[in-house]
Design an enzyme around this catalytic site. Structure first.
Site, short mmCIF file in Angstrom:
data_model
loop_
_atom_site.label_atom_id
_atom_site.label_comp_id
_atom_site.label_asym_id
_atom_site.label_seq_id
_atom_site.Cartn_x
_atom_site.Cartn_y
_atom_site.Cartn_z
N LYS A 105 -5.24 2.81 2.58
CA LYS A 105 -6.19 2.22 1.62
C LYS A 105 -7.22 3.24 1.18
O LYS A 105 -7.61 3.28 0.00
CB LYS A 105 -6.87 1.01 2.26
CG LYS A 105 -5.94 -0.17 2.48
CD LYS A 105 -6.62 -1.23 3.32
CE LYS A 105 -5.74 -2.45 3.51
NZ LYS A 105 -6.25 -3.34 4.56
N ASP A 135 -3.38 1.75 8.47
CA ASP A 135 -3.59 0.84 7.32
C ASP A 135 -4.81 1.31 6.50
O ASP A 135 -4.75 1.37 5.27
CB ASP A 135 -3.79 -0.59 7.84
CG ASP A 135 -4.04 -1.58 6.73
OD1 ASP A 135 -3.10 -1.86 5.98
OD2 ASP A 135 -5.18 -2.07 6.61
N LYS A 146 0.80 -1.23 0.00
CA LYS A 146 0.00 0.00 0.00
C LYS A 146 0.84 1.28 0.00
O LYS A 146 0.41 2.30 -0.52
CB LYS A 146 -0.89 0.03 1.26
CG LYS A 146 -1.94 -1.03 1.28
CD LYS A 146 -2.28 -1.46 2.71
CE LYS A 146 -1.40 -2.60 3.13
NZ LYS A 146 -1.87 -3.36 4.28
N GLY A 166 -5.52 -12.01 4.20
CA GLY A 166 -5.30 -13.46 4.15
C GLY A 166 -4.27 -13.78 3.08
O GLY A 166 -4.17 -13.08 2.08
N GLU A 174 -0.76 -6.68 10.07
CA GLU A 174 0.48 -6.14 9.50
C GLU A 174 1.66 -6.58 10.36
O GLU A 174 1.48 -7.00 11.52
CB GLU A 174 0.43 -4.60 9.51
CG GLU A 174 -0.62 -4.00 8.62
CD GLU A 174 -0.42 -4.35 7.15
OE1 GLU A 174 0.59 -3.96 6.56
OE2 GLU A 174 -1.28 -5.06 6.60
N1 HSE Z 1 -3.43 -6.02 7.91
C1 HSE Z 1 -4.33 -5.84 6.81
C2 HSE Z 1 -5.75 -6.12 7.29
C3 HSE Z 1 -3.92 -6.78 5.72
O1 HSE Z 1 -5.91 -6.65 8.38
O2 HSE Z 1 -6.68 -5.78 6.59
C4 HSE Z 1 -4.53 -6.47 4.39
O3 HSE Z 1 -4.16 -5.21 3.93
#
Ligand code: HSE
Length: 348
Positions: A225, A221, A126, A323, A210
């Site tokens: 996104k 995170d 990302k 996953g 992560e």
């Molecule tokens: N750590 C992230 C989550 C992984 O739990 O969504 C996918 O980007």
């Protein structure tokens, strides 16, 4: 049949799952009219392995935990990412090193080196996209190669592909989503009385979290996104720092219980909307949703995004958000997108 040579940078759970798919399910790939040969792997812990005719992936996958590539023909205990990216005979570089939310490195350099040397890039990372998406896409265009990153948001669930290909002709006014599997899983476990710490540990064991789970529960995170979605789907030019972000750390067991009394559920929501003046406002925050909200029943590691569109109203896509195999599928989808890109070049 087109056979693509692939180099893998970062051999963690996701790219191992891709290697497994290649070894164990060759028909899935052949049925798409392509062949795949992994010609190089580089990993911080394992070193480098280069075999221009194709690596024996079954042998690599069978290496005991903690091994390096040093004992294998073409192997070394030292990861030489730049040499592999620039000079190997790979057509496609799969970048899957850790996400660095601050400056995107070293992944951003890996992507740039690959594009500059005329190689397609597929990535689940990302950081480089959220921070430098526009300039990397420009670099890909200048070098006549494809830059694909479906797995950066919602793992293999085709949220970017869906919006780009199937919502064409609509105006997307905004997006609202559950974009982090770990925090959604953790909030669900906390609803059943599990502590935040125990739920995070379970998410780490399941391979969702992560490398630093603080990015999951702290919201960064989702911040990355959401920046990617706002820029790709709403035409924004946001950097992650423009997205006001609060994670789930302050969502206590007491708050969850009080929300449940009112038939509400806490979800970590990322939302981005276009104002009347064309500016885009984006935010990440925990919200107690009423039971009739389209995102209220999205549970566990499942993610979902609702697109607010002019002609259809709300369109929601839900599916796995994390996953190993699910994200490996995103890399496969990106490889097929590279194949379509090559096909389009041939057909003019
Ligand atoms: N750590 C992230 C989550 C992984 O739990 O969504 C996918 O980007």
């Amino acid at each position: 049949m087109n056979t693509y040579n692939l180099a893998i940078i970062g051999f963690g759970g996701v790219t191992r799952a891709l290697a497994q798919l290649i070894v164990e399910d060759p028909h899935r790939i052949a049925s798409q009219g392509i062949g795949l040969r992994v010609v190089a792997i580089s990993d911080l812990a394992m070193g480098s392995l280069v075999e221009p005719e194709g690596i024996d992936l079954a042998a690599v996958l069978a290496l005991p935990r903690g091994s390096t590539f040093a004992g294998l023909s073409g192997g070394s205990g030292v990861a030489d990412n730049e040499a592999i990216i620039r000079t190997s005979n790979a057509d496609i570089i799969a970048e899957a090193t850790f996400t660095n939310p601050l400056d995107g490195e070293p992944a951003a350099s890996h992507v740039r080196w690959a594009l500059e040397s005329g190689k397609h890039v597929i990535t689940t990372n990302k950081g480089p996209i959220a921070l430098y998406g526009e300039s990397l896409k420009q670099c890909a265009a200048e070098n006549g190669v494809h830059f694909a990153f479906e797995g950066a948001v919602m793992s293999g669930t085709p949220v970017i592909g869906l919006a780009r290909n199937l919502l064409t002709g609509l105006t997307v006014l905004g997006v609202q989503g559950i974009l982090n599997g770990t925090s959604n899983y953790v909030l669900g476990r906390m609803e059943t009385g599990v502590s935040l710490e125990d739920a995070v540990a379970a998410a780490q064991n399941l391979g969702f979290a992560e490398a630093d789970p603080g990015a999951d529960i702290g919201g960064s995170d989702v911040q990355l996104k959401l920046s990617i979605l706002a820029n790709e789907l709403l035409g924004a030019s946001l950097s992650p720092a423009d997205v006001a972000t609060t994670g789930i750390v302050g969502v206590t067991a007491e708050k969850i219980a009080a929300a449940a009394q009112q038939n509400k559920r806490f979800k970590l929501i990322g939302s981005a909307y276009r104002n009347d003046d064309g500016t885009i406002v984006a935010e990440v925050a925990p919200v107690a949703l009423t039971a009739d909200h389209p995102l209220a029943n999205i549970s566990g590691v499942t993610n979902a995004v609702s697109f607010d569109t002019d002609l259809l109203g709300i369109v929601t896509i839900a599916g796995p958000g994390a996953g190993r195999t699910e994200t490996a599928f995103a890399l496969l989808a990106d490889i097929l997108a590279v194949h379509a890109f090559e096909g389009a070049k041939v057909n003019g």
